[in-house]
Enzyme design. Structure first.
Site, PDB file in Angstrom:
ATOM      1  N   CYS C 243       1.420  -0.987  -4.440  1.00 22.51           N
ATOM      2  CA  CYS C 243       0.670  -0.348  -3.476  1.00 22.51           C
ATOM      3  C   CYS C 243       1.080   1.039  -3.058  1.00 22.51           C
ATOM      4  CB  CYS C 243       0.876  -1.264  -2.120  1.00 22.51           C
ATOM      5  SG  CYS C 243       0.206  -3.008  -2.303  1.00 22.51           S
ATOM      6  N   VAL C 244       0.686   1.965  -4.159  1.00 17.48           N
ATOM      7  CA  VAL C 244       1.345   3.363  -3.888  1.00 17.48           C
ATOM      8  C   VAL C 244       0.056   4.156  -4.014  1.00 17.48           C
ATOM      9  CG1 VAL C 244       3.636   3.042  -4.722  1.00 17.48           C
ATOM     10  CG2 VAL C 244       1.584   3.461  -6.454  1.00 17.48           C
TER      11      VAL C 244
END
Lengths: 75, 346, 428
Positions: C243-244
């Site tokens: 989750c970036v």
């Protein structure tokens, strides 16, 4: 940021995890922190111990501010 | 389209160094190199006026001279402004750059000048105006004017401007995106093979050289000074009232902690989008150590903790922007007598 | 060790009575797909599925992961070893890849670091997933599910859906068969010895909860750098759990189709020898970073490399890892090229990287992620439009009548640091 505040005339210490980045952007007094998601803590330790660890880091930062240096220094 | 041209006393045919003190004057139509420019611009553009100013006058009254010249230019409602070229003449280069910059930023009219790469005007103005690369001497007049006229017409017509090498202007130090003919992976392997063979290759991002600040003398009596806390770890009051962005922050927050002994999961959280927020949200003191700072204040080790802390998000925030935040924060801290700062980063 | 990667062409997708590949048209039985995606995961409360085609006025956000549907038709192991199939080594035999389509997981997602895909308009020039026929899954989980559990539920749902769709290509006739052969680096093919030996240094962004990449199902966070064959990477051994920021997130699709691996295979035996790949992570402490870089450099040296390509994922602290690898390798006389994106500010006037080394004299730039773009409104939004303000690359006030202004950072894959795209930046 540390560099600009120091340039403005206030001695500044940077507590950060990734020391090379701090060096690159030009902080003068650098204190290595613990880890990116918890620079001044360690969730695996009991609360009391964790706070002692944090206190030690902040005290180290204060000592860094009280130390005369001639170039970028990692404490 | 209408064009106004700026020249110094020498090219404006008023005189040599002895006339360098003259105030700005307006002449109708093209003058000196303006005749060549008119020929190169062709029928699409007409140089309606030439403004001439002495190099010394300009250098000694930069603000006043800029205002005067800007007013003169405004009278002619130009679609385009040309200045110089100044070759390697330092004072003339500064004047050309300053006038072009003022025209672009305040009149919103395209402006262009030309200089030798080492002219001091280049470093001062290359980020704000297009400066065409010329030779060091007037021997480069025709070539420089040709490149200036070509680029000026493109600018005035709002056509897309290509890279410096293609258009002939000096690099402005701005990183701009474009679509390369090959994928990054393919370019990487090609570059590596060239490097291994010792063939010339062009890195796509030359490593920057960072400037340094001489370290300040140490804090002498910590027990008497006011210390401020700053973090780039995005610690903000719960709900992020200033809506500091998760990355590429455009702002910082200043938050009152005068009544707080420590931060809690209920009172504060992180807005930082670049690291796992679980630990910081669980106990924000892990990023902004208010709890131990208060203890040290109580113990008399720190004189006083500044009643506010500052927070921004370091994630993807440009170095230039972060520097600007820091300068603004420092001004306030100095005004409030703060003598030591701790910055924490994730 | 040979992998035959077969392209099965998909040129249209529609809902059907059963999931089947009819020529180049993929018919999908919606209920079957939803059941496969949900699996036995009791954390998932509902899954919805949508089709988004290139050229449609559709915006998908926030996007968690993208996966290419594939099926293993011959040889050891199965798809996504350690997560969906067993842990048997993959990378040999025959795999069918459904080219031209992708599974996209979207909807209610962990954290704020996801991005968007526009299926048309100016934003579509920047994401490779604007050009694929997408099966979009919006997955909801039970209230109170922890972020870590939520991420895992979504990740596995996407993988299961990709495996389900991949099955439709099992008996299809491939339009193209690519043959990739891995040889031991210590026994070069005769006559090749004078070609430069190249190692690929493949940094996986793996730092703990929410920033994770999986290698045979194991979180790479606790990994010391190790060796992997290019064909294993192509065969689904590496899965994204990240989750970036969207622009330089390496999705599972990117890992499956790693362009550096492909490029090195393509030139293997022609103008280079592809010696192997070293995978490592970029961890959260300085000792961990130093340990990984030094261990990784040693492996590259052990493979007798002349040169190395270094890729990364993310920005900021991973810049430090990349610089450590670069400086370490160059010190050993191993020449490097690094692929990175830039964060040079909206106007491009700022420094682009958080860390630098003068030894990084050969850098490929995949673009300035801070550059802004205006995305016009789309007729249909799959996911949640309001998320944009909180998303990395968005800012408050991003939503206006004309559309949304975002940094390229918000567009999935825009500045991919594996070099998947054509975008670059230069000084002007």
């Amino acid at each position: 940021m540390a560099k600009e505040i120091e340039r403005a005339g206030i001695p500044t210490v940077h507590i950060c995890t990734i020391v090379p980045i701090s060096r690159t952007v030009g902080a003068n007094r650098i204190v290595p922190a613990i880890a990116i998601p918890h620079p001044l803590g360690n969730p695996t330790k009991p609360k009391k111990e964790e706070k002692l660890l944090r206190k030690a880091l902040v005290e180290k930062a204060l000592r860094a501010l009280e130390t005369k240096i001639d170039e970028q220094t990692v404490f | 389209m209408k064009v106004v041209h700026y020249l110094n006393q020498f090219f404006g045919q008023i005189g040599a160094e002895d006339k360098a003190g003259i105030e700005p004057v307006v002449k109708t139509g093209p003058v000196g190199p303006g005749v060549l420019f008119q020929e190169l611009l062709g029928s699409e553009a007409e140089i309606t006026a030439t403004i001439v100013c002495g190099d010394n006058y300009f250098a000694e009254h930069i603000d006043k001279a800029t205002e005067k010249i800007l007013a003169m230019i405004t009278d002619y409602h130009p679609d385009l402004v040309l200045a110089g070229p100044a070759f390697n003449a330092g004072r003339y280069g500064i004047a050309c750059g300053a006038i072009c910059a003022a025209v672009v930023s305040r009149l919103g009219v395209p402006a262009i000048t030309g200089m030798f790469a080492e002219n001091p005007g280049v470093e001062s103005f290359r980020k704000t105006v297009y400066i065409v690369a010329t030779r060091g001497t007037t021997a480069g007049m025709r070539d420089g004017a040709l490149k200036m006229a070509r680029l000026a017409l493109k600018l005035a017509k709002g056509q897309p401007i290509g890279p410096p090498g293609e258009e002939g202007y000096l690099p402005r130090g701005l990183r701009k995106n474009y679509f390369a003919p090959e994928t990054g992976a393919s370019r990487a392997v090609t570059m590596l093979l060239k490097k291994l063979k010792g063939e010339p290759f062009l890195t796509e991002y030359p490593m920057p050289v960072f400037d340094r600040v001489v370290p300040l003398p140490p804090v002498e009596r910590m027990s008497e000074v006011t210390l401020a806390l700053i973090t780039s770890g995005g610690i903000v009051p719960k709900g992020n009232p200033d809506r500091v962005e998760a990355s590429s922050a455009t702002k910082y927050g200043k938050y009152d902690i005068s009544a707080l002994q420590r931060l809690t999961a209920e009172s504060h959280e992180t807005a930082h989008g670049g690291y796992d927020p679980t630990y910081a949200n669980e106990d924000p003191n892990r990023v902004l150590p208010l709890d131990v700072a208060r203890d040290l204040e109580r113990e008399g080790i720190i004189g006083r903790l500044y009643p506010y802390y500052y927070a921004t998000v370091g994630n993807g925030t440009s170095v230039a922007r972060a520097g600007q935040f820091a300068r603004e924060i420092a001004t306030e801290l100095i005004a409030d007598g703060v003598r030591a700062v701790i910055i924490t980063s994730t | 060790m040979v992998l035959e990667l077969c392209s099965v062409s998909v040129e249209d997708i529609s809902w059907g009575r059963k999931t089947i590949l009819d020529g180049t048209a993929l018919l999908v039985h919606r209920e079957g797909l939803l059941a496969a995606a949900k699996g036995n995961d009791h954390r998932i409360t509902s899954v919805k599925a949508f089709i988004a085609r290139p050229g449609e006025s559709v915006r998908i956000l926030p996007v968690k992961d993208v996966i290419e549907p594939r099926v293993k038709v011959e040889g050891k192991g199965g798809m996504f070893p350690g997560l969906i199939s067993g842990v048997e080594t993959v990378g040999t035999g025959r795999t069918h890849a459904l080219r031209g389509c992708a599974v996209v997981t979207a909807g209610q997602v962990v954290g704020v670091q996801e991005g968007l895909i526009d299926m048309s308009g100016p934003g579509a020039h920047y994401s490779p997933f604007s050009r694929t026929l997408n099966i979009v899954l919006a997955v909801n989980v039970k209230y109170g599910t922890s972020p870590h559990e939520h991420e895992e539920a979504l990740r596995l749902a996407g993988l299961r859906a990709a495996v389900y769709l991949g099955e439709a290509g099992r008996n299809a006739k491939p339009v193209d068969v690519e043959r990739f052969e891995v040889r031991s680096p210590f026994t070069p093919k005769r006559g090749n010895a004078d070609l430069p030996g190249i190692v690929y240094v493949y940094m996986l962004l793996s730092q703990g909860l929410l920033h994770d990449t999986y290698l045979y199902g194991q979180n790479a966070t606790s990994l010391l750098p190790t060796l992997i064959m290019g064909t294993e990477i192509m065969d689904g051994a590496i899965v994204s759990g990240n989750c970036v920021s969207a622009c330089d997130k390496n999705t599972t699709y990117h890992h499956q189709n790693n362009p550096v691996v492909r490029e090195l295979f393509k030139r293997d035996g022609i103008d280079l020898r592809f010696l192997g790949t070293v995978v490592g992570n970029c961890n959260v402490t300085l000792p961990a970073k130093l340990r990984a870089a030094q261990y990784g450099v040693k492996l590259v040296e052990f493979l007798c490399a002349d040169g190395a390509v270094i890729t990364k994922e993310g920005f900021g602290n991973p810049d430090a890892d990349a610089m450590m690898y670069c400086a370490g390798l160059e010190q050993m006389g191993i020449r490097t090229v690094m692929i990175t994106d830039e964060f040079a500010g909206v106007d491009g006037a700022s420094q682009s990287l958080a860390d630098t080394t003068p030894r990084a004299d050969a850098v490929v730039s995949t673009g300035n992620a801070n550059e802004r773009i205006l995305l016009p409104p789309m007729e249909k939004v799959i996911g949640d439009m309001r998320v944009i303000e909180r998303m990395a690359g968005g800012q408050s006030g991003s939503i206006s009548q004309e559309g949304i202004t975002v940094e390229l950072q918000a567009i999935l894959g825009a500045t991919n640091e594996l070099g998947f795209e054509f975008l670059s930046a230069r000084e002007e």
